[in-house]
Design an enzyme around this catalytic site. Sequence first.
Site, PDB file in Angstrom:
ATOM      1  N   SER A 185     -23.276  10.429  25.599  1.00 37.11           N
ATOM      2  CA  SER A 185     -24.039  11.564  26.114  1.00 37.11           C
ATOM      3  C   SER A 185     -23.863  12.820  25.260  1.00 37.11           C
ATOM      4  CB  SER A 185     -23.651  11.821  27.574  1.00 37.11           C
ATOM      5  OG  SER A 185     -24.474  12.774  28.172  1.00 37.11           O
ATOM      6  N   ASP A 204     -29.940  16.467  25.605  1.00 35.43           N
ATOM      7  CA  ASP A 204     -28.570  16.108  25.250  1.00 35.43           C
ATOM      8  C   ASP A 204     -28.604  14.843  24.396  1.00 35.43           C
ATOM      9  OD1 ASP A 204     -29.287  14.340  27.259  1.00 35.43           O
ATOM     10  OD2 ASP A 204     -27.279  14.246  28.128  1.00 35.43           O
ATOM     11  N   ASP A 242     -28.128  11.624  24.729  1.00 36.48           N
ATOM     12  CA  ASP A 242     -28.848  10.410  25.111  1.00 36.48           C
ATOM     13  C   ASP A 242     -30.131  10.721  25.874  1.00 36.48           C
ATOM     14  OD1 ASP A 242     -27.540  11.271  27.432  1.00 36.48           O
ATOM     15  OD2 ASP A 242     -27.251   9.235  28.188  1.00 36.48           O
ATOM     16  N   ASP A 249     -31.006  12.126  28.658  1.00 31.99           N
ATOM     17  CA  ASP A 249     -31.242  11.963  30.092  1.00 31.99           C
ATOM     18  C   ASP A 249     -31.208  13.291  30.833  1.00 31.99           C
ATOM     19  OD1 ASP A 249     -28.511  12.421  30.018  1.00 31.99           O
ATOM     20  OD2 ASP A 249     -27.978  10.740  31.326  1.00 31.99           O
TER      21      ASP A 249
END
Length: 448
Positions: free
Chosen positions: A100, A239, A241, A243
């Site tokens: 992340s 961010d 990843d 999400d």
Amino acid sequence: MGKYFGTDGVRGRANEELTMEMAIRIGQYLGWYYSQNKKHARILIGKDTRLSGDMFELALAAGATSTGANCFLLGVCPTPAISYLVNKEKFDCGIMVSASHNPYYDNGIKIFNHEGIKMEEELLLQIEDYMDGKTELPLATGDKVGEYVSWEDGMEIYISWLKEIVPVDLSGMKIAVDLANGSAVSSAVETLTALGATVEAINNSPNGININLKAGSTHPEGLQRFVTENECDLGLAFDGDADRLIAVNSDGDLVDGDFILYILGRHLKNVNRLNKNMVVTTVMANLGLYKALDQSKIDYIQTDVGDKYVLEEMQKNNYYLGGEQSGHIIFYENAVTGDGLLTGLKLLECMKDTNKSVQELSEGLFIYPQLLKNVRVKDKNIVLHDEDIQNEIDAVAADLGEDGRILVRPSGTEPLIRVMVEARTDEICEECVDRVCSLINEKGYAAD
């Protein structure tokens, strides 16, 4: 939480806390578990752009194929693409290799069930037992050995879905995107451009070690400058990843998850699509959001910190909108996980539908100054059950009244007590936080 799996999967420094051997065993267990009643399970694997992603992707695939699964490698993709595609294309489970917003030298493994939801605790504990050698598994032999393939069509399916559920015409809009040198490089520019927007991208050249490096939703300062200097209508910061999302309005001001919940909550209410008139938040949402929702006659409910808990509340009661201040926003009518690009599209759709800027859509929301301090302690439970400390917390709450609040909670991953105060001024926040932190130190609970 288990020994390895926290609220957001396994995470740690690559080849130190998180090793290739761990990834192989995770893959082996999932391959065996889902291939018990069929010749070959189907497992989807994606990754972000960090250097160790290839290693963990192939380790997971090697493990899963050795116990009978066929693996489909999606390559660099957003975490929500895994969540959506697992369900849509009938995979047995999905795996995302990502840490992340962490630095590049960390990595993580997130597992999703066949519905695209984070894997159930019961199965994660079984995987942990296998990782620790407490159980043994048979390896596949003969024609039961699995194989892996690169699945190039996956991202096209995901992007097509986004355009279908938010078919907004963005012609005439100039949008800046900060891709954090991460997963959003696979989809954000292509999707927004296809919808007609003029798109300017920064931090869009991943090299394996620059993911999240002074970029993206945790470091939006560069995007704020870029938006104002280039006269953009909106900025979108993802961010690592992809999400979650933090937006930037045309004046360069940040639009975090609280603003997004307020803007979209009111918009959905106005078009009769806010199911049960409810917005789901965590306890970390700003007091100003609650006051503004009250003024808009919108109901709200609080959960523990973590998008996992937000989703659980939404599933239980079929609420359509929920999320976190950090930018994890869930549109349960469409998805079962936070999706930064979907959030950005919904925000742009609202701007287009109302013909208003984000500044205009934000009117009525006053964000209270907030201060959060962490105190490293020897024992979190002893601190939280100390009568003197609880009395001081109650006294601070009484002094703040309706113009502020205090929240004292333990960290879920570290030996920390988090003391957060919201009040009308920064000075009041500082004074109230220090009252509690000082007492924790005076009583000798602070760690050396």
